[in-house]
Each structure stands twice: as C-alpha cells, then as structure tokens.
Design an enzyme around this catalytic site. Structure first.
Site, mmCIF file in Angstrom:
data_model
loop_
_atom_site.group_PDB
_atom_site.id
_atom_site.type_symbol
_atom_site.label_atom_id
_atom_site.label_comp_id
_atom_site.label_asym_id
_atom_site.label_seq_id
_atom_site.Cartn_x
_atom_site.Cartn_y
_atom_site.Cartn_z
ATOM 1 C CE LYS A 158 62.893 68.495 26.625
ATOM 2 N NZ LYS A 158 62.840 69.555 25.610
ATOM 3 C CG ASP A 234 59.123 73.064 20.492
ATOM 4 O OD1 ASP A 234 59.204 73.016 19.257
ATOM 5 O OD2 ASP A 234 59.515 72.133 21.220
ATOM 6 C CE LYS A 258 60.882 69.285 18.977
ATOM 7 N NZ LYS A 258 61.001 70.539 19.725
HETATM 8 MG MG MG Z 1 60.337 71.894 23.270
#
Ligand code: MG
Length: 363
Positions: A158, A234, A258
């Site tokens: 990240k 994402d 996701k």
């Molecule tokens: Mg991500």
C-alpha cells in the site's frame, strides 16, 4: 444474524494513512432450510471508511430483505438475487452475505464443493498475496519480511503519498523482490491524476501493476492515457456494468474482484466471466472477514483458469482470532478450496455468542 468484532494483529494503514484500522466488524448469517441443511454467509467491509459500505448497513439491509428471501429456494441463486434486487435496488454489499449462504446451501444440496458450481475446480492451488500496510520504506520492507516468513511470494504494498516519497518506495520495493516474487503497488485512490502521471512516468522502467491510482474511474482513464504501466482497478469496480465498461475502454489489465463489494458470489461470477472473456487478470478475494468469506472467495478463484486467476488475499491472516472450523489456510503462500460439499467453512457458534436478530418465514 450475528455481529462479530474482529481485532487486527497489528494496526493497518492505507491510502497515504488517510484510512486506518485496528478492528473489523463482521456480520455472520446462518440460513436454515426446511430440509435441515444450514448455510453460512459473511459480510465484512474493511471498516466503514474504505468503501461506501458499513456493518450497520449490512444488518439493516438484511432485516429489510429477510421477508423477501425467506421461503425462496436458496439453490435458485439467480432467482433469489432478482428478488433481492426488486425488493432493494442497489446496496450490493448488503446482499453478499445472503447470497453467500444461498451458494453454500446450493453446493451442499448438490453434494459438491462450491467451486464445482462456479465452473469447476481447476488444477493446482490458488496463489495468495500479502497485504502490506502503508508506512515508511523500512516499515514496508519489514512487513514484507514478515509476510515472507508466512510463505507469501506475492505482495500488495500500500503506497500513496507525495510523489517523491512514493517514487522512493516503488524503486526500493521493486529492487527488494527476489526471484519468483511478485509485487503490486496499491495506491488505494490516493493520487490525483497529475500525481499519478508524474510518479508513474518517473518510474516507467518499473513494470509492476499499479492498482487504483485515483479516486474515480474518470480520473483513472486520464492516467491510463498518459502512462505505460499495467494498471488495476479495484475500488472502482462495483457492478457488472463497471466491468463491461472497463473492457470497452481498455482501462486496465487487472481487476480486484472483491466478493462483498460487488454484491456477492452471483455478480462476482458474472464479472469473472466477463474478465475471462476479455483476458483481464483478477485478484479474487473479499473485502474482509473470517475464513468463511475467504473460503467462499477461494472457491471462486479455484474455478477461475490461470493465468487469469492472479492472487487471493486472506483477511483472516491479519486477525487475532478466526472463529471458523474448516475452510482455507495459508499453505506456504497458497490455498486450496476444500473438497467438502458447500463452502466447507463453518463459524464456531459458541464464539459468535447471542444472535443480534432471528428472522423467520411467514407461513
Ligand atoms: Mg486494492
């Protein structure tokens, strides 16, 4: 329906420190049938600030949808999903736990592991990726070392800060990768388009996937037109239509799929199929939670052909407790969907405590 307070082993920061988490709030559903089968589902947004989704929203939405869902045949997953969409348009993340419990029941009723209802088990195991919280270069490297010790060879680091800091992070982390290791730079929406274009053109020799550089899809397209690195979407992938549009726009080479964010296994399977047709690689995982939701996601990944199946994340590797029997485990940086019928992961009811609510069908 239960609420489950999940503590992280270590605090977790992302998006340049804008988002910070120490605990997660998961919702667990048990769906009982007349036949005596019991299905389980889970919904756990990554806190209440990562996405337009929060634990209280799931619980309120489940209460809203319960009268619609109860009494339907859970094996008819598309029929149940259409009924939910009619009763409550949108709010996909609310529906994910219900949909997951239906798929668990459908697979149990068929006597098959869930992956065999999602296209069929592919050979081999599913590669896992670590999730490396944001920090200084030294902190990032230390977290990668911890992940390596657990077997991970694929890291999602990240980043997302000022351009100078991120350029240093990208160069140092790229150089630190050993043979066979893979690395994604996940910006989690932190850059403006100008920052993304500057950072990526300064590091154009590093051909690592860069994930969700900017807040919106429109900003992403502006970056797409100005850089050569492979890009991932994402957070901006929420609906099947988002996936179709990204294919048409040639917006990305990778997506983060996701399950909770897109509304459950049913829409995730449709998005998976569009991505397979378009040759777009996928990280198939959930937004958070125990081994229940992670195992459901691994089933979908297990039924997705390589090389389009890229990697999967196990949120529960970050938790102090994982009150689930069965399910997937981190086996040297890989996981394999269970062979037992259904999802094959069952929450420990003693650990769940008292249910928050019980909904019953009107007869
Ligand atoms: Mg991500």
């Amino acid at each position: 329906m239960w609420g489950l307070d999940l503590a992280l082993k270590r605090p977790y920061s992302l998006s340049g420190g804008r988002l910070h988490f120490e605990r997660l709030d998961s919702t667990i559903l048990r769906l009982d049938t007349d036949e005596g089968l019991v299905g389980w589902g889970e919904g756990c947004p990554w806190g209440s600030t990562y996405l337009p989704a929060f634990a209280g929203g799931i619980r309120a939405g489940v209460a809203e949808l319960a009268p619609t869902v109860l009494g339907l045949d859970p094996r008819r997953t598309d029929v149940v999903y259409r009924a939910m969409d009619l009763a409550l348009p949108g709010h996909g993340y609310v529906k994910s736990a219900i949909d997951m419990a239906c798929w668990d029941l459908a697979a149990q009723a068929a006597g098959l592991p869930l992956c065999d209802l999602l296209g069929g088990r592919t050979d081999g195991s599913v590669r896992l990726h670590s999730s490396i919280p944001s920090g200084t270069v030294d902190e990032l490297l230390a977290e990668i070392d911890l992940a390596r010790a657990e077997g991970y060879t694929f890291h999602s680091a990240k980043i997302g800060a000022d351009v100078e800091t991120d350029v240093e992070r990208m160069r140092t982390l790229d150089a630190a990768m050993g043979p066979g290791e893979e690395l994604t730079f996940d910006v989690n929406r932190s850059w403006t388009p100008a920052e993304a274009i500057t950072a990526l053109n300064t590091t154009r020799e590093i051909l690592r996937v860069v994930e969700q550089p900017c807040q919106t899809y429109g900003q992403h397209l502006a970056v797409r037109a100005a850089v050569g690195q492979p890009l991932a979407i994402d957070e901006s992938l929420v609906t099947v239509d988002d996936m179709v549009r990204a294919v048409g726009d040639r917006a990305c080479e990778v997506v983060g799929l996701k399950v909770g964010r897109v509304g459950g296994i049913t829409p995730a399977r449709r998005i998976r199929d569009v991505a397979v047709a378009a040759g777009i690689r996928m990280n198939v995982e959930d937004t958070g939670g125990t081994a229940l939701s992670a195992t459901a996601a691994v089933h979908l990944a297990q039924a997705t052909p390589e090389p389009l199946r890229r990697a999967t994340w196990l949120c529960f590797d970050h938790l102090t407790d994982n009150p689930v029997e069965g399910g997937v485990a981190n086996d040297g940086g890989t996981a394999t969907a269970p062979d037992s019928p259904g999802i094959g992961a069952v929450p420990d009811q003693a650990a769940l405590g008292q249910p928050l609510a019980i909904f019953e069908a009107n007869r």
